[in-house]
Design a protein around this motif. Structure first.
Motif, PDB file in Angstrom:
ATOM      1  N   PHE A 138      27.673  46.972  36.077  1.00  0.00           N
ATOM      2  CA  PHE A 138      28.602  45.847  35.942  1.00  0.00           C
ATOM      3  C   PHE A 138      29.931  46.310  35.364  1.00  0.00           C
ATOM      4  CE2 PHE A 138      24.571  43.569  36.165  1.00  0.00           C
ATOM      5  CZ  PHE A 138      24.897  42.508  37.000  1.00  0.00           C
ATOM      6  N   GLN A 139      30.457  47.403  35.900  1.00  0.00           N
ATOM      7  CA  GLN A 139      31.717  47.958  35.423  1.00  0.00           C
ATOM      8  C   GLN A 139      32.792  47.919  36.499  1.00  0.00           C
ATOM      9  OE1 GLN A 139      30.869  51.869  33.842  1.00  0.00           O
ATOM     10  NE2 GLN A 139      29.120  51.136  32.625  1.00  0.00           N
ATOM     11  N   GLY A 140      32.663  46.950  37.412  1.00  0.00           N
ATOM     12  CA  GLY A 140      33.637  46.849  38.498  1.00  0.00           C
ATOM     13  C   GLY A 140      35.002  46.376  38.058  1.00  0.00           C
ATOM     14  N   GLY A 141      35.080  45.776  36.860  1.00  0.00           N
ATOM     15  CA  GLY A 141      36.389  45.352  36.354  1.00  0.00           C
ATOM     16  C   GLY A 141      36.754  43.956  36.819  1.00  0.00           C
ATOM     17  N   ALA A 142      38.017  43.788  37.200  1.00  0.00           N
ATOM     18  CA  ALA A 142      38.562  42.461  37.529  1.00  0.00           C
ATOM     19  C   ALA A 142      38.112  42.021  38.917  1.00  0.00           C
ATOM     20  CB  ALA A 142      40.081  42.491  37.426  1.00  0.00           C
ATOM     21  N   ASP A 156      30.901  30.803  28.698  1.00  0.00           N
ATOM     22  CA  ASP A 156      31.092  31.842  27.705  1.00  0.00           C
ATOM     23  C   ASP A 156      31.433  33.180  28.356  1.00  0.00           C
ATOM     24  OD1 ASP A 156      30.648  30.091  25.624  1.00  0.00           O
ATOM     25  OD2 ASP A 156      28.494  30.522  25.507  1.00  0.00           O
ATOM     26  N   ARG A 157      30.962  33.381  29.586  1.00  0.00           N
ATOM     27  CA  ARG A 157      31.356  34.575  30.356  1.00  0.00           C
ATOM     28  C   ARG A 157      32.449  34.246  31.378  1.00  0.00           C
ATOM     29  NH1 ARG A 157      28.798  39.319  29.955  1.00  0.00           N
ATOM     30  NH2 ARG A 157      26.807  39.428  28.837  1.00  0.00           N
ATOM     31  N   LEU A 158      32.346  33.061  31.989  1.00  0.00           N
ATOM     32  CA  LEU A 158      33.328  32.702  33.008  1.00  0.00           C
ATOM     33  C   LEU A 158      34.744  32.632  32.445  1.00  0.00           C
ATOM     34  CD1 LEU A 158      31.421  29.865  34.912  1.00  0.00           C
ATOM     35  CD2 LEU A 158      31.994  32.126  35.799  1.00  0.00           C
ATOM     36  N   ARG A 159      34.882  32.371  31.168  1.00  0.00           N
ATOM     37  CA  ARG A 159      36.215  32.262  30.578  1.00  0.00           C
ATOM     38  C   ARG A 159      37.015  33.553  30.715  1.00  0.00           C
ATOM     39  NH1 ARG A 159      36.101  33.596  24.648  1.00  0.00           N
ATOM     40  NH2 ARG A 159      37.709  32.014  24.445  1.00  0.00           N
ATOM     41  N   HIS A 160      36.319  34.653  30.975  1.00  0.00           N
ATOM     42  CA  HIS A 160      36.995  35.937  31.170  1.00  0.00           C
ATOM     43  C   HIS A 160      37.184  36.291  32.639  1.00  0.00           C
ATOM     44  CE1 HIS A 160      36.595  36.696  26.877  1.00  0.00           C
ATOM     45  NE2 HIS A 160      35.294  36.427  26.964  1.00  0.00           N
ATOM     46  N   ASP A 161      36.714  35.425  33.545  1.00  0.00           N
ATOM     47  CA  ASP A 161      36.863  35.674  34.981  1.00  0.00           C
ATOM     48  C   ASP A 161      38.344  35.571  35.348  1.00  0.00           C
ATOM     49  OD1 ASP A 161      37.121  35.120  37.848  1.00  0.00           O
ATOM     50  OD2 ASP A 161      34.940  34.944  37.859  1.00  0.00           O
ATOM     51  N   PRO A 162      38.947  36.644  35.872  1.00  0.00           N
ATOM     52  CA  PRO A 162      40.391  36.609  36.136  1.00  0.00           C
ATOM     53  C   PRO A 162      40.788  35.592  37.193  1.00  0.00           C
ATOM     54  CG  PRO A 162      39.399  38.566  37.107  1.00  0.00           C
ATOM     55  CD  PRO A 162      38.352  37.941  36.248  1.00  0.00           C
ATOM     56  N   SER A 177      38.652  40.870  44.429  1.00  0.00           N
ATOM     57  CA  SER A 177      39.215  41.727  43.393  1.00  0.00           C
ATOM     58  C   SER A 177      40.586  41.185  43.014  1.00  0.00           C
ATOM     59  CB  SER A 177      39.342  43.161  43.912  1.00  0.00           C
ATOM     60  OG  SER A 177      39.950  43.996  42.950  1.00  0.00           O
ATOM     61  N   VAL A 178      40.854  41.138  41.709  1.00  0.00           N
ATOM     62  CA  VAL A 178      42.106  40.552  41.223  1.00  0.00           C
ATOM     63  C   VAL A 178      42.936  41.638  40.554  1.00  0.00           C
ATOM     64  CG1 VAL A 178      43.145  38.769  39.778  1.00  0.00           C
ATOM     65  CG2 VAL A 178      40.921  38.360  40.852  1.00  0.00           C
ATOM     66  N   ILE A 179      44.153  41.814  41.032  1.00  0.00           N
ATOM     67  CA  ILE A 179      45.080  42.794  40.466  1.00  0.00           C
ATOM     68  C   ILE A 179      46.276  42.036  39.891  1.00  0.00           C
ATOM     69  CG2 ILE A 179      46.530  44.797  40.941  1.00  0.00           C
ATOM     70  CD1 ILE A 179      44.717  45.390  43.339  1.00  0.00           C
ATOM     71  N   ARG A 180      46.491  42.158  38.586  1.00  0.00           N
ATOM     72  CA  ARG A 180      47.565  41.425  37.932  1.00  0.00           C
ATOM     73  C   ARG A 180      48.558  42.403  37.292  1.00  0.00           C
ATOM     74  NH1 ARG A 180      44.250  36.777  34.620  1.00  0.00           N
ATOM     75  NH2 ARG A 180      43.520  38.598  33.473  1.00  0.00           N
ATOM     76  N   ASN A 181      49.819  42.115  37.480  1.00  0.00           N
ATOM     77  CA  ASN A 181      50.860  42.834  36.752  1.00  0.00           C
ATOM     78  C   ASN A 181      51.927  41.828  36.335  1.00  0.00           C
ATOM     79  OD1 ASN A 181      52.616  42.465  39.021  1.00  0.00           O
ATOM     80  ND2 ASN A 181      51.774  44.313  39.963  1.00  0.00           N
ATOM     81  N   SER A 182      53.042  42.291  35.870  1.00  0.00           N
ATOM     82  CA  SER A 182      54.059  41.387  35.327  1.00  0.00           C
ATOM     83  C   SER A 182      54.765  40.572  36.404  1.00  0.00           C
ATOM     84  CB  SER A 182      55.099  42.192  34.530  1.00  0.00           C
ATOM     85  OG  SER A 182      55.712  43.163  35.365  1.00  0.00           O
ATOM     86  N   ARG A 183      54.627  40.960  37.676  1.00  0.00           N
ATOM     87  CA  ARG A 183      55.361  40.282  38.739  1.00  0.00           C
ATOM     88  C   ARG A 183      54.464  39.569  39.740  1.00  0.00           C
ATOM     89  NH1 ARG A 183      59.339  44.183  41.663  1.00  0.00           N
ATOM     90  NH2 ARG A 183      59.854  42.186  42.639  1.00  0.00           N
TER      91      ARG A 183
END
Length: 436
Positions: free
Chosen positions: A23-27, A89-95, A405-411
């Motif tokens: 379970f280390q796939g990340g975002a 409690d876990r979903l709150r971290h789902d991006p 998969s979710v990729i987030r940056n400043s833009r």
């Protein structure tokens, strides 16, 4: 040093290759369809409307999660199949859930939702029922010529120490007895009641309140109330007659009614003896029970087959031919039962596990509002697709539960959906229909 292999899983081999997982796939989210829910919510303004009518006693200077965000998070969770508050409690971290709600930081946890439920007041309950009605009115671009309101009751099983829990002999368990009103696929009201009451209790009052608002919006529209024999009560029928409202309501069989149709049933029995095939006829006559103030029109559907007689009776003030009134109008009330099942099973409208009665009522209304969100998604974004008539559970499996998969940056926030998802074209059609 941390144990990086604590959640590693081995699934054997594929040829020379070892199959491993963790379970280390990340975002990565399992709910790629959340973006569709976000768009339909923004289109109809559902979570915003709910937040505007609920009272919020929290100190404004200490609020982290706005009421609108809490409601959106809870509704989206129900639509995606997460019935328990603990899931958040876990979903709150789902991006992706964060993106759908409109945040880039952790969302609310289960204790926050628990406090929201347990501070529910009767004013909140009334206001949420009003939101259901206003959403229905807003879904029409022009006044409809005719609307049929289906009224029905169902049970919500109870398994704990809930307030007002009572045993119901028909359902054979402790339960609540909610009252629902639908118009087509749209839910207009959800009234939670104790179970040891007449199933038609409060029906006339609910219909009165609904029609008062609907006639304010559409004064020229014709309204018809439809229900089974459990709602054949003089209070409701007389109110409809006084206020120019049509009704078609079942009547429970009794000895007087059986006597009134005896000759017709004898005719069907004779025809069955000759042909050995099931016989059916629809007739009408005038009838008044002792508690009625006058005679009314009754339509009866009579059948005779291998299992004997099977009569049904309907009272009405409409002047339609008896065949079309029974087959094309009254029988279609079964669609409301399907919508109740969809709300209760697919959107978890039986999850009354709080102690307080009003908290459980709020839970049922949140399920009803989640149903409204899914129903509007179906009617706005899925028209012409293979999911146009699908139930909420099917839409969830085929359109919402997509790996992303979710990729987030400043833009930018990029959402990369599963490349080989079988409902790719349907998803594209829905996204175009909901485009800003």
């Amino acid at each position: 040093m941390p144990n990086c292999t604590a959640d590693s899983m081995n699934f054997g081999r594929l040829g020379r290759r070892v199959i491993e997982a963790n379970f280390q796939g990340g975002a990565i989210s399992s709910d790629g369809g959340l973006v569709l829910l976000r768009q339909i919510d923004r289109r109809i303004g559902l979570s915003k409307a709910i937040a505007q009518v609920l009272h919020d006693p929290r100190d404004p200077d200490r609020i982290i999660h706005s009421l609108r965000d809490l409601i959106a998070q809870r509704l989206y969770g129900l639509c995606c199949g997460y019935e328990d508050l603990n899931d958040h409690d876990r979903l709150r971290h789902d991006p992706l859930l964060q993106t759908a709600v409109g945040k880039v930081e952790p969302l609310a946890s289960s204790p926050t939702f628990s406090r929201l439920e347990n501070r529910a007041s009767r004013a909140d309950i009334l206001a949420l029922n009003q939101v259901l009605v206003e959403q229905f009115i807003a879904s029409h671009h022009k006044a409809p010529a005719e609307l049929i309101l289906d009224i029905d009751a169902s049970d919500v099983p109870l398994h704990g120490d809930q307030e007002l829990a009572e045993f119901h002999g028909y359902y054979d368990h402790y339960c609540y007895l909610p009252l629902y009103v639908f118009c087509g696929q749209a839910m207009l009201s959800c009234v939670l009641r104790p179970s040891r009451i007449d199933g038609a209790k409060q029906a006339a009052a609910v219909i009165k309140l609904l029609l008062s608002r609907l006639r304010q919006a559409w004064p020229e529209t014709k309204f018809i109330v439809r229900g089974d024999s459990g709602f054949c009560r003089q209070l409701l029928i007389r109110w409809c007659e006084r206020h120019d409202v049509g009704y078609v309501i079942g009547v429970a069989r009794n000895a007087r009614l059986q006597k009134a149709v005896a000759d017709w049933e004898a005719e069907l029995e004779a025809d069955f003896a000759k042909t050995h095939s099931k016989q059916r006829m629809i007739r009408e006559f005038r009838y008044a029970a002792k508690s009625w103030n006058r005679e009314r029109r009754l339509v009866t559907r009579l059948e005779f087959g291998s299992q004997g007689r099977n009569p049904r009776f309907v009272v009405t003030n409409l002047d339609l031919p008896p065949e079309s009134l029974y087959d094309e109008l009254y029988c279609l009330r079964g669609e409301a039962e399907n919508r109740i099942k969809e709300t209760q099973l697919d959107l978890f409208g039986t999850r009354a596990s709080c102690h307080a009665f009003l908290a459980n009522w709020l839970r049922l209304l949140l399920a009803a509002l989640a149903y409204t969100l899914m129903q509007r998604l179906r009617s706005i974004a899925l028209v012409g697709t293979e999911l146009a008539n699908a139930q909420a559970a099917t839409i969830r499996v085929k359109l919402l539960k997509i790996g992303a998969s979710v990729i987030r940056n400043s833009r930018r926030i990029r959402i990369l959906l599963a490349s080989h998802h079988p409902e790719r074209e349907t998803f594209l059609t829905a996204s175009r229909a909901l485009a800003p």
